[in-house]
Design an enzyme around this catalytic site. Structure first.
Site, short mmCIF file in Angstrom:
data_model
loop_
_atom_site.label_atom_id
_atom_site.label_comp_id
_atom_site.label_asym_id
_atom_site.label_seq_id
_atom_site.Cartn_x
_atom_site.Cartn_y
_atom_site.Cartn_z
NE ARG A 1 0.26 1.17 3.44
CZ ARG A 1 1.19 2.03 3.73
NH1 ARG A 1 2.47 1.66 3.76
NH2 ARG A 1 0.93 3.28 3.99
N GLY A 2 0.27 2.42 0.00
CA GLY A 2 1.07 3.64 -0.17
C GLY A 2 1.14 3.92 -1.67
CB ALA A 3 0.40 7.01 -3.60
CG ASP B 1 -2.92 8.01 -1.25
OD1 ASP B 1 -2.72 8.39 -0.09
OD2 ASP B 1 -2.73 6.85 -1.64
CG ASN C 1 -2.05 11.59 3.20
OD1 ASN C 1 -1.57 10.68 2.50
ND2 ASN C 1 -1.69 11.75 4.46
CE LYS C 2 -5.08 5.71 4.68
NZ LYS C 2 -6.04 4.93 3.89
O1 MRU Z 1 -4.39 3.30 2.45
P1 MRU Z 1 -2.89 3.44 2.33
O2 MRU Z 1 -2.14 2.79 3.43
O3 MRU Z 1 -2.42 3.03 0.96
O4 MRU Z 1 -2.66 5.02 2.47
C1 MRU Z 1 -1.36 5.53 2.40
C2 MRU Z 1 -1.31 7.00 2.57
O5 MRU Z 1 -2.30 7.64 2.83
C3 MRU Z 1 0.01 7.66 2.35
O6 MRU Z 1 0.13 8.82 3.14
C4 MRU Z 1 0.13 8.07 0.87
O7 MRU Z 1 -0.11 6.97 0.04
C5 MRU Z 1 1.47 8.63 0.56
S1 MRU Z 1 2.67 7.34 0.54
C6 MRU Z 1 4.20 7.96 0.22
#
Ligand code: MRU
Length: 369
Positions: free
Chosen positions: A53-55, A246, A256-257
């Site tokens: 996970r993470g963009a 994201d 973002n989250k």
């Molecule tokens: O749902 P996730 O864990 O994929 O969410 C991740 C985030 O919100 C991060 O802050 C975002 O992807 C940036 S990652 C460098």
């Protein structure tokens, strides 16, 4: 980054050059498990179920997923099918679309027989580029932190307190991270640093992943409940916030989250600088208004009603928090408007969260450029 002295990325090609290996992040922080992906279906599942996970890491995994899809059939229709299926895995992180477009642009013009080798090569390039981009974000973020630390030290501070939300560290990318890259660079530069880690309900990426990686790297940190940030800011205990994103719109709105927006509001009210760290591929140049235009992922409500953890006996367990019959809703992300953001830290430098700011760093995106 190093784990127990061993340089480790979040995704890499297996020794046979065909499979792809990842760290299964659903098993962290309590277990470190490497899982092998061999098919399009496995890559889809890994993204959808958040093994990765993470963009940026979603983008890199999708790129490798396309290579895996072509192993059985390098035809045009398989390429289209792989694009469609991987694109449907998670809606918010725009790096997914960016990586799939990039792969398709390289693979589409090639004769089928040449596509598989080219797909692995291009996916590897996307992964390597992500590492270089994040290292550069780290350097630009370090300059911001150095300036702030000089100010705070002159005022008698003993450490710089940074607050972050969710996990935008190396586990969210191929390596280094975005929001945490400046933290690791600051650690290397000898800036005394302490990180407030938002637990980040409902999936707790802060408590389980950010804490885990800061722990591995020996960065002093404290996990806090999501609601504590405002209180800490009111008492002068946060010098800077840095979060990831994201999707960032062409006018500098940041998705973002879930919960990021509330941190930005609290930061504004307390004059705490609020920065967002992002790689170029996270910018969606096709949209302006983040609140209106960014699709917000809704996930299973069980992530809200239930909690997973380890018992005192070392057993992994999921328990229900809410009464039977109480519904829950689970929005994965929110949008922080550009006006609440002090600056965007990119691989090309730091700019204001605005159209002009972004165009100053990405002039090739100017209309008629
Ligand atoms: O749902 P996730 O864990 O994929 O969410 C991740 C985030 O919100 C991060 O802050 C975002 O992807 C940036 S990652 C460098």
């Amino acid at each position: 980054m190093n784990i127990d002295g061993k340089p480790t990325r979040t995704i890499w090609l297996a020794a046979d050059g065909l499979g792809v290996e990842i760290i299964d992040q659903t098993r962290l922080p309590h277990e470190f498990v490497v899982t092998r992906l061999d098919t399009l279906e496995a890559a889809e599942r890994a993204i959808r179920e958040m093994w990765v996970r993470g963009a940026p890491l979603i983008g890199a995994t999708a790129a490798y997923g396309m290579a895996l899809a072509l192993r059985s059939d390098p035809s045009e229709s398989r390429l289209d099918e792989a694009y469609r299926r991987l694109f449907a895995t998670r809606p918010t992180a725009v790096n997914l679309r960016w990586a799939l477009d990039d792969m398709r642009a390289v693979l589409h013009p090639l004769p089928p027989a040449e596509r598989l080798v080219a797909a692995y090569r291009q996916a590897g390039r996307i992964a390597d580029d992500d590492v270089a981009i994040n290292a550069a974000i780290g350097e630009h973020g370090l300059a911001v932190m150095r300036r702030l630390w000089d100010e705070r030290r002159a005022a008698g501070a003993e450490r710089l307190n940074l607050l972050t939300h969710c996990n935008a560290g190396w586990l969210a990318t191929v390596d280094w991270g975005t929001a945490l890259a400046p933290v690791y660079k600051a650690q290397q530069a000898g800036i005394p640093l302490h990180v407030w880690v938002d637990e980040t309900r409902p999936r707790n990426q802060g408590a389980s992943l950010t804490a885990r990686e800061l722990n591995w790297q020996g960065v002093p940190h404290t996990v806090i409940v999501d609601n504590a940030g405002g209180h800490l800011m009111q008492h002068g205990l946060v010098d800077i916030c840095i979060v990831g994103t994201d999707r960032t719109t062409a006018s500098g709105d940041v998705c973002n989250k879930i919960g990021t927006y509330l941190k930005a509001l609290a930061a504004k009210d307390n004059r705490v600088p609020f920065y967002v760290a992002l790689p170029g591929p996270t910018i969606d140049w096709t949209i302006d208004d983040g609140v209106q235009s960014i699709p917000i992922e809704e996930r299973d409500s069980a992530e809200v009603t239930h909690l997973a953890g380890r018992t005192a006996e070392g057993k992994l367990l999921t328990v229900q928090l809410t009464p039977d019959g109480s519904p829950a809703i689970n929005y994965g992300f929110d949008v922080t408007p550009a006006r609440l953001i002090t600056g965007l830290i990119t691989e090309r430098g730091v700019c204001p969260a605005s159209r002009d700011g972004l165009l100053s760093l990405y002039p090739e995106r100017r209309p008629n450029a």
